[in-house]
Design an enzyme around this catalytic site. Sequence first.
Site, PDB file in Angstrom:
ATOM      1  N   ARG A  25      15.849  50.280  40.818  1.00 16.74           N
ATOM      2  CA  ARG A  25      15.249  51.197  39.848  1.00 16.74           C
ATOM      3  C   ARG A  25      13.890  50.738  39.319  1.00 16.74           C
ATOM      4  O   ARG A  25      13.020  51.542  39.077  1.00 16.74           O
ATOM      5  CB  ARG A  25      16.192  51.368  38.657  1.00 16.74           C
ATOM      6  CG  ARG A  25      17.384  52.201  39.024  1.00 16.74           C
ATOM      7  CD  ARG A  25      18.306  52.322  37.857  1.00 16.74           C
ATOM      8  NE  ARG A  25      19.153  51.154  37.769  1.00 16.74           N
ATOM      9  CZ  ARG A  25      20.437  51.194  37.402  1.00 16.74           C
ATOM     10  NH1 ARG A  25      20.984  52.318  37.068  1.00 16.74           N
ATOM     11  NH2 ARG A  25      21.150  50.107  37.364  1.00 16.74           N
ATOM     12  N   LYS A  50      32.451  43.054  46.619  1.00 21.38           N
ATOM     13  CA  LYS A  50      33.510  43.091  45.635  1.00 21.38           C
ATOM     14  C   LYS A  50      32.908  43.244  44.236  1.00 21.38           C
ATOM     15  O   LYS A  50      31.735  42.925  44.085  1.00 21.38           O
ATOM     16  CB  LYS A  50      34.379  41.837  45.725  1.00 21.38           C
ATOM     17  CG  LYS A  50      33.658  40.550  45.305  1.00 21.38           C
ATOM     18  CD  LYS A  50      34.592  39.388  45.346  1.00 21.38           C
ATOM     19  CE  LYS A  50      35.323  39.233  44.043  1.00 21.38           C
ATOM     20  NZ  LYS A  50      34.682  38.278  43.125  1.00 21.38           N
ATOM     21  N   ASP A  93      34.278  39.799  51.938  1.00 19.57           N
ATOM     22  CA  ASP A  93      34.975  38.778  51.165  1.00 19.57           C
ATOM     23  C   ASP A  93      34.352  37.478  51.640  1.00 19.57           C
ATOM     24  O   ASP A  93      34.663  36.998  52.735  1.00 19.57           O
ATOM     25  CB  ASP A  93      36.480  38.785  51.442  1.00 19.57           C
ATOM     26  CG  ASP A  93      37.206  37.827  50.519  1.00 19.57           C
ATOM     27  OD1 ASP A  93      36.764  36.672  50.412  1.00 19.57           O
ATOM     28  OD2 ASP A  93      38.200  38.225  49.903  1.00 19.57           O
ATOM     29  N   HIS A  94      33.450  36.930  50.835  1.00 21.67           N
ATOM     30  CA  HIS A  94      32.619  35.854  51.397  1.00 21.67           C
ATOM     31  C   HIS A  94      33.429  34.609  51.755  1.00 21.67           C
ATOM     32  O   HIS A  94      32.973  33.783  52.541  1.00 21.67           O
ATOM     33  CB  HIS A  94      31.422  35.539  50.490  1.00 21.67           C
ATOM     34  CG  HIS A  94      31.750  34.697  49.305  1.00 21.67           C
ATOM     35  ND1 HIS A  94      32.305  35.208  48.165  1.00 21.67           N
ATOM     36  CD2 HIS A  94      31.599  33.369  49.076  1.00 21.67           C
ATOM     37  CE1 HIS A  94      32.476  34.228  47.284  1.00 21.67           C
ATOM     38  NE2 HIS A  94      32.054  33.092  47.821  1.00 21.67           N
ATOM     39  N   LYS A 128      33.297  31.489  55.262  1.00 24.93           N
ATOM     40  CA  LYS A 128      33.160  30.027  55.147  1.00 24.93           C
ATOM     41  C   LYS A 128      33.669  29.392  56.438  1.00 24.93           C
ATOM     42  O   LYS A 128      34.695  29.790  56.972  1.00 24.93           O
ATOM     43  CB  LYS A 128      33.940  29.509  53.936  1.00 24.93           C
ATOM     44  CG  LYS A 128      33.314  29.955  52.604  1.00 24.93           C
ATOM     45  CD  LYS A 128      34.091  29.411  51.430  1.00 24.93           C
ATOM     46  CE  LYS A 128      33.653  30.018  50.114  1.00 24.93           C
ATOM     47  NZ  LYS A 128      32.444  29.455  49.543  1.00 24.93           N
ATOM     48  N   GLU A 151      36.706  25.404  40.041  1.00 25.10           N
ATOM     49  CA  GLU A 151      35.255  25.424  39.805  1.00 25.10           C
ATOM     50  C   GLU A 151      34.964  24.714  38.496  1.00 25.10           C
ATOM     51  O   GLU A 151      35.712  24.881  37.525  1.00 25.10           O
ATOM     52  CB  GLU A 151      34.760  26.858  39.640  1.00 25.10           C
ATOM     53  CG  GLU A 151      34.838  27.698  40.873  1.00 25.10           C
ATOM     54  CD  GLU A 151      34.293  29.090  40.587  1.00 25.10           C
ATOM     55  OE1 GLU A 151      33.111  29.314  40.862  1.00 25.10           O
ATOM     56  OE2 GLU A 151      35.044  29.925  40.071  1.00 25.10           O
ATOM     57  N   ASP A 206      39.343  38.559  40.030  1.00 21.60           N
ATOM     58  CA  ASP A 206      38.095  38.014  40.557  1.00 21.60           C
ATOM     59  C   ASP A 206      38.334  37.145  41.798  1.00 21.60           C
ATOM     60  O   ASP A 206      37.528  37.157  42.725  1.00 21.60           O
ATOM     61  CB  ASP A 206      37.418  37.169  39.458  1.00 21.60           C
ATOM     62  CG  ASP A 206      36.064  36.635  39.878  1.00 21.60           C
ATOM     63  OD1 ASP A 206      35.276  37.412  40.445  1.00 21.60           O
ATOM     64  OD2 ASP A 206      35.794  35.433  39.642  1.00 21.60           O
ATOM     65  N   HIS A 261      39.881  36.529  47.533  1.00 22.96           N
ATOM     66  CA  HIS A 261      39.651  35.281  48.256  1.00 22.96           C
ATOM     67  C   HIS A 261      40.942  34.509  48.563  1.00 22.96           C
ATOM     68  O   HIS A 261      41.176  34.073  49.685  1.00 22.96           O
ATOM     69  CB  HIS A 261      38.727  34.351  47.459  1.00 22.96           C
ATOM     70  CG  HIS A 261      37.432  34.995  47.055  1.00 22.96           C
ATOM     71  ND1 HIS A 261      36.776  35.905  47.835  1.00 22.96           N
ATOM     72  CD2 HIS A 261      36.667  34.857  45.943  1.00 22.96           C
ATOM     73  CE1 HIS A 261      35.660  36.284  47.238  1.00 22.96           C
ATOM     74  NE2 HIS A 261      35.577  35.670  46.075  1.00 22.96           N
ATOM     75  N   LYS A 276      38.202  28.365  36.266  1.00 21.13           N
ATOM     76  CA  LYS A 276      36.839  27.954  35.925  1.00 21.13           C
ATOM     77  C   LYS A 276      36.926  26.813  34.913  1.00 21.13           C
ATOM     78  O   LYS A 276      37.924  26.664  34.227  1.00 21.13           O
ATOM     79  CB  LYS A 276      36.069  29.136  35.325  1.00 21.13           C
ATOM     80  CG  LYS A 276      35.843  30.261  36.341  1.00 21.13           C
ATOM     81  CD  LYS A 276      34.672  31.135  35.966  1.00 21.13           C
ATOM     82  CE  LYS A 276      34.474  32.279  36.959  1.00 21.13           C
ATOM     83  NZ  LYS A 276      33.933  31.839  38.260  1.00 21.13           N
TER      84      LYS A 276
END
Length: 513
Positions: free
Chosen positions: A66, A173, A202-203, A207, A241, A260, A265, A365
């Site tokens: 935008r 996602k 789905d990254h 991997k 993480e 998430d 994942h 996390k």
Amino acid sequence: MNQAADQPEPNPLREGLSARAVPQPCAIVIFGATGDLTHRKLVPALYNLAADGDLPPAVVIVGFARRPKTDDEFRHDLEESTRKFSRQPVRDEIWKNFEESIFYHQSEFEDEAGYKALAKRLDEIDKNHGTRGNRLFYFAAAPDQFEPILKHLKAAGLNETCKGSWVRVIVEKPFGSDLASARELNRIIHNSFSEEQTYRIDHFLGKETAQNILVLRFANAIFAPLWNTHYVDQVQITAAETLGVGTRAGYYEDAGALRDMVQNHLLQLLCLVAMEPPTDLSADSIRDEKVKVVRSLRHWSRKEIATEVVRAQYAKGAINGEPVVGYRQEKNVNPDSQTETFVALRLFIDNWRWADVPIYMRVGKRLPKSATEISIHFKKAPAVLFNKDLRDLNVLVIRIQPDEGISLRIHAKVPGTSFRIEPVKMDFHYGTSFGRASPEAYERLLLDAMSGDATLFARRDEVEQAWAFIDPIEEAWHAKKDVPELFFYPAGSWGPEAADDLLARDGRAWRRL
Ligand code: BG6
């Protein structure tokens, strides 16, 4: 006699992963081009592919967003972020060449004229850059923009292919927030694009070590006989993480760790670990087997959810010795937030192979370490001879990240005159064995989408089945009464005690990472 005639015809369906299709020239249109994902992941991935000579000769990137911006300003912004986030240092001469194929297209997502202008621009790009009418539309915008984008792409005829060209969409996602919204999103996408044209990213599947799970299991004969309820005691999957919610509270407050990370994942990793051997390596044969795993997951009742799933939120604490605030004190987080930043759960795959093998998953996390791994814990050897006093099991660990590799814990005699036995590790490290860095997940996945290989993308039924498993848990957490407790853990710890209890009551413990 002609020898070649004796050779069986190669079966294209049996090639798949080992003989990949070739990526083709195309225009990649990124919706949400000024956003975080484009700057941190997508463009650095494309730059690395270019630097390694893996991009097809004609690939053009068109950023659609935008904000008003010129091509030059857009290139400048991307150069800055790519220098910051690229896997390998940016080389001036390669960047100069690469940036000539980057353009900016300013438009509102709702503005029909903007899509008509895009169609015209893409035709010109085809003529000037040899992109052959092939289009890859990347949906990196906020999910509430997907519908208008899809509607306008269709109205502008941009979903149509002509003369051997292709059009594909990559959808980021979150893919819905529950089963109903995922179904609705699938319906909306399929109004404009077929399932074959739809690549749900789905990254984690991109991997290197995630891909290696299939190789480990199906290119080595030694593991297959052990890979079942007769020999496996338990499976653990951890995605830890050190990072907190950062600047993503707007999304995360509604999502939480279960949506998430687990819905996508972690369940995808579980599918790779637990699936049956596919009949061949085609995208659909692999995904046919993966979806059976999700369909076989035992769904917990409302009452069981309270004991089988632990949710928690980080409170203030310290990461690497540095004090950090609690989740509720983070920017844009509700001070009474009930959002979970940690989930631990016990699940079962009710099929012949995995009957009664507990699968323990945890994700969080602000844990003490960033590490993702899967461990397969094998049953004890018979309690005779050496095994009366041994407490450790043989464990096969698949390290997804960091220090990608695989290790196997076995028992060995400690050198010396006494007969002491200790656990030792046989260890394979990608870095040292192959001497080169693995590509980033997005590099691999973008290349696959350009090649038309959907193996490492989630199919419609996989995503929907995963939500069918997650929904009852979310419903229990958002119910009016008997809501399972939200625990708290200090940042920098391995989660609440309740997560340890989940295993302790089975006489087990989380693997120390
Ligand atoms: C994303 C989640 O999909 O994966 C993030 O939205 C998470 O919350 C990230 O941090 C983890 O990915 P990686 O590749 O950094 O392990």
